[in-house]
Design an enzyme around this catalytic site. Structure first.
Site, PDB file in Angstrom:
ATOM      1  N   SER A 158      -5.248  -5.916   3.538  1.00  0.00           N
ATOM      2  CA  SER A 158      -6.419  -5.773   4.402  1.00  0.00           C
ATOM      3  C   SER A 158      -7.129  -4.483   4.048  1.00  0.00           C
ATOM      4  CB  SER A 158      -5.966  -5.732   5.867  1.00  0.00           C
ATOM      5  OG  SER A 158      -6.974  -5.217   6.707  1.00  0.00           O
ATOM      6  N   TYR A 183      -0.340  -0.312  11.281  1.00  0.00           N
ATOM      7  CA  TYR A 183      -0.874  -1.494  10.613  1.00  0.00           C
ATOM      8  C   TYR A 183      -1.354  -1.134   9.207  1.00  0.00           C
ATOM      9  CZ  TYR A 183      -3.969  -5.438   9.571  1.00  0.00           C
ATOM     10  OH  TYR A 183      -4.592  -6.516   8.968  1.00  0.00           O
TER      11      TYR A 183
END
Length: 318
Positions: A158, A183
């Site tokens: 990502s 994350y």
């Protein structure tokens, strides 16, 4: 020697769909394993690969929900897999290897994002444990089938990787938890896994890629409140999409499908992709898209592989 991190001119872009990038590609007789392949962009990935003729295995934390979501898609089978549980990962891999089948494509797509602080295993931060260590063990345990198939291994990273390199001094956030940095670290780990796996696997015909799928509204946002998404400009007060940069799930699946099956990537590997092309280094992109150096650094990738092998006890190349 790695593939240069530079665009190859695929002819596709950020609005291309998974079906479009597979037009003319025949996957009949091929087998793909897609974690997270029953929800969001994972579901569209399964749909596209199966539509091109592949047999698709979808290991799922909720097999019943997966079977329901995938009903009507031909050539798909479901099994159980909880990536946060190392023994469960080993169990799935053992069951698959017993079938004697080779794997042509492995898409490491399942994951969690910005969840509250939690741990898995012996105190591992949950996002790192699920998004990275679960897939690390899966790759190593499935290695005989991957090598037999000369597979492509596609790890869904990502743009969130830009938030954090690997925090070697405090990987478990013992000094204070930030769910977005956690994350980001896990997404950096996804990219670094592809770098080193490609280095190790190329001699066996196994090539690895990572990618940013784009911004898409999917169940991945389940740990965010509506207010948070409104504040970020993603949705409006009524819950409708407000950011025109967001992709549809079909568009969001396109880059991982392209990386998994496009003949344009024959002989290529170890690179981070976005918008259906190899991404440029973020430092050369005026919009700060692309990949940060810390996510494609081969020294960091090798260090992370060794660290992950020590944690999990898994290393197919040892």
């Amino acid at each position: 020697m790695g593939t240069p991190q530079q665009r190859i001119g695929s002819g596709f872009g950020g609005r291309s769909t998974a079906r479009e990038v597979l037009e003319g590609v025949d996957l009949t007789g091929r087998l793909a394993v897609v974690t997270g392949g029953y929800s969001g962009i994972g579901l569209e990935t399964t749909r596209a690969l199966a539509g091109a003729g592949a047999r698709v295995v979808v290991p799922a934390r909720r097999p019943e929900a997966a079977a329901e979501a995938l009903e009507g898609i031909e050539g798909v089978e479901v099994d159980g897999l909880d990536l946060s549980d190392q023994d469960d990962v080993r169990g799935f891999a053992a069951r698959f290897l017993k079938t004697g089948r080779a794997i042509d494509v492995l898409v490491n797509g399942a994951g969690v994002m910005a969840c509250p602080r939690a741990t898995a295993g012996p105190g591992w931060e949950y996002q790192f444990a699920t998004n990275h260590l679960g897939h690390f063990t899966l790759v190593n345990r499935l290695w005989p089938a991957l090598a037999d198939g000369g597979a492509r291994v596609v790890s869904v990273s990502s743009a969130g990787h830009q938030a954090s390199p690997i925090r070697w001094e405090d990987p478990w956030f013992d000094r204070g938890y930030d769910r977005w940095l956690a994350y980001g670290q896990s997404k950096t780990a996804n990219a670094l896994l592809a770098v080193h796996l490609d280095r190790l696997g190329a001699a066996f015909g196994v090539r690895a890629f990572s990618l940013h799928p784009g911004a898409i509204l999917t169940p991945l946002q389940r740990h965010m409140t509506r207010e948070e998404m409104v504040d970020r400009g993603w949705i409006d007060e009524n819950g409708a999409l407000a950011d025109p940069a967001f992709k549809t799930p079909e568009q969001g699946a396109a880059t991982q499908v392209w990386a998994a099956a496009s003949p344009e990537l024959d002989g290529v590997g170890g690179v981070y992709c976005e918008d259906c092309d190899v991404a440029v280094p973020a430092g050369t992109d005026p919009d700060r898209a692309g990949v940060r150096d810390h996510a494609v650094d081969p020294v960091q990738a090798e260090r992370l592989w060794a660290f992950s092998a020590e944690l999990t006890g898994e290393d197919a190349f040892a």
